[in-house]
Scaffold this motif. Structure first.
Motif, PDB file in Angstrom:
ATOM      1  N   GLY A   7       0.894  -1.327   0.243  1.00 15.53           N
ATOM      2  CA  GLY A   7       0.091   0.003  -0.045  1.00 15.53           C
ATOM      3  C   GLY A   7       0.874   1.241  -0.135  1.00 15.53           C
ATOM      4  O   GLY A   7       0.340   2.325  -0.032  1.00 15.53           O
ATOM      5  N   GLY A   8       2.117   1.352   0.072  1.00 17.99           N
ATOM      6  CA  GLY A   8       2.818   2.558  -0.050  1.00 17.99           C
ATOM      7  C   GLY A   8       3.026   3.130  -1.340  1.00 17.99           C
ATOM      8  O   GLY A   8       2.440   2.332  -2.226  1.00 17.99           O
ATOM      9  N   GLY A   9       3.486   4.220  -1.326  1.00 20.81           N
ATOM     10  CA  GLY A   9       3.644   4.805  -2.697  1.00 20.81           C
ATOM     11  C   GLY A   9       4.263   6.251  -2.656  1.00 20.81           C
ATOM     12  O   GLY A   9       4.598   6.537  -1.396  1.00 20.81           O
ATOM     13  N   LEU A  10       3.915   7.133  -3.496  1.00 17.30           N
ATOM     14  CA  LEU A  10       4.193   8.498  -3.584  1.00 17.30           C
ATOM     15  C   LEU A  10       3.160   9.243  -3.341  1.00 17.30           C
ATOM     16  O   LEU A  10       1.986   9.103  -3.952  1.00 17.30           O
ATOM     17  N   VAL A  11       3.155  10.374  -2.211  1.00 19.95           N
ATOM     18  CA  VAL A  11       1.872  10.993  -1.750  1.00 19.95           C
ATOM     19  C   VAL A  11       2.273  12.533  -1.453  1.00 19.95           C
ATOM     20  O   VAL A  11       3.606  12.593  -0.949  1.00 19.95           O
ATOM     21  N   GLY A  14       0.239  16.185   3.241  1.00 21.95           N
ATOM     22  CA  GLY A  14      -1.263  16.437   3.474  1.00 21.95           C
ATOM     23  C   GLY A  14      -2.002  15.325   3.043  1.00 21.95           C
ATOM     24  O   GLY A  14      -3.238  15.289   3.345  1.00 21.95           O
ATOM     25  N   GLY A  15      -1.330  14.298   1.998  1.00 19.93           N
ATOM     26  CA  GLY A  15      -2.441  13.366   1.656  1.00 19.93           C
ATOM     27  C   GLY A  15      -2.265  12.069   2.443  1.00 19.93           C
ATOM     28  O   GLY A  15      -1.668  12.324   3.702  1.00 19.93           O
ATOM     29  N   SER A  16      -3.069  11.098   1.916  1.00 22.08           N
ATOM     30  CA  SER A  16      -3.307   9.834   2.850  1.00 22.08           C
ATOM     31  C   SER A  16      -2.728   8.588   2.153  1.00 22.08           C
ATOM     32  O   SER A  16      -2.836   8.491   0.879  1.00 22.08           O
ATOM     33  N   LEU A  17      -2.548   7.560   3.071  1.00 19.53           N
ATOM     34  CA  LEU A  17      -2.521   6.409   2.229  1.00 19.53           C
ATOM     35  C   LEU A  17      -2.914   5.270   3.230  1.00 19.53           C
ATOM     36  O   LEU A  17      -2.828   5.587   4.551  1.00 19.53           O
ATOM     37  N   ARG A  18      -3.350   4.023   2.908  1.00 17.60           N
ATOM     38  CA  ARG A  18      -3.584   3.013   3.651  1.00 17.60           C
ATOM     39  C   ARG A  18      -2.609   1.819   3.392  1.00 17.60           C
ATOM     40  O   ARG A  18      -2.727   1.241   2.418  1.00 17.60           O
ATOM     41  N   THR A  93       8.373   9.876   5.447  1.00 11.50           N
ATOM     42  CA  THR A  93       9.040   9.013   4.307  1.00 11.50           C
ATOM     43  C   THR A  93       9.776   7.997   5.177  1.00 11.50           C
ATOM     44  O   THR A  93      10.818   7.991   5.802  1.00 11.50           O
ATOM     45  N   ALA A  94       9.620   6.817   4.684  1.00 12.25           N
ATOM     46  CA  ALA A  94      10.294   5.591   5.208  1.00 12.25           C
ATOM     47  C   ALA A  94       9.811   4.421   4.580  1.00 12.25           C
ATOM     48  O   ALA A  94       8.735   4.297   3.936  1.00 12.25           O
ATOM     49  N   ILE A  95      10.467   3.472   4.928  1.00 13.19           N
ATOM     50  CA  ILE A  95      10.144   1.904   4.461  1.00 13.19           C
ATOM     51  C   ILE A  95       9.121   1.481   5.808  1.00 13.19           C
ATOM     52  O   ILE A  95       9.896   1.370   6.976  1.00 13.19           O
ATOM     53  N   VAL A 122       7.040   4.358   1.747  1.00  8.16           N
ATOM     54  CA  VAL A 122       5.945   5.345   1.666  1.00  8.16           C
ATOM     55  C   VAL A 122       7.016   6.772   1.357  1.00  8.16           C
ATOM     56  O   VAL A 122       8.062   6.914   2.210  1.00  8.16           O
ATOM     57  N   THR A 123       6.711   7.474   0.291  1.00  4.60           N
ATOM     58  CA  THR A 123       7.528   8.662  -0.029  1.00  4.60           C
ATOM     59  C   THR A 123       6.552   9.887   0.115  1.00  4.60           C
ATOM     60  O   THR A 123       5.435   9.764  -0.753  1.00  4.60           O
TER      61      THR A 123
END
Length: 126
Positions: A7-11, A14-18, A93-95, A122-123
């Motif tokens: 589920g990681g990625g570039l965001v 202020g954005g969101s990730l799950r 930002t991290a693994i 996650v970046t």
């Protein structure tokens, strides 16, 4: 048994990730699950922990930087643990890794126990 984080990625800030944590051959409900992260050039650190589902109540714990922005949860039917991350910052930002911690609860220092796997990157960047 490995746990698989995804589920990681570039965001943008202020954005969101799950993030999702799944496993085959292991019932995640029976274990506390921790999320850990490792930023470039830094030591791995704990993010959040959720208690096993067998008790009367599920407990959730967060490091200070995650409080109010991150939410850990379980989906027993999918055998998956999630980490919802909102209002992301560049310093997030991290693994990110999921793992069972050394203890049978969320006490002590959060680290890799018997089960863990490759993380997801996650970046957070504009």
């Amino acid at each position: 048994v490995q746990l698989q984080a995804s589920g990681g990625g570039l965001v943008q800030p202020g954005g969101s990730l799950r993030l999702s944590c799944a496993a085959s051959g292991l019932t995640l409900d029976n274990y506390p699950i921790v999320w850990l992260r490792q930023a470039p050039g830094k030591e791995r650190e704990g993010v959040s922990c959720i208690s096993p589902s067998g008790g009367l109540q599920i407990y959730k714990y967060y490091k200070e930087f995650a409080k109010g922005r991150f939410t850990i949860s379980r989906d027993s039917a999918r055998n998956t643990v999630y980490l919802q991350m909102n209002r992301l910052k560049p310093e997030d930002t991290a693994i990110y890794y999921c793992a069972t911690p050394p203890r049978s609860d969320c006490g002590g220092t959060w680290s890799f126990g018997d089960h863990w796997g490759q993380g997801t990157l996650v970046t957070v960047s504009s």
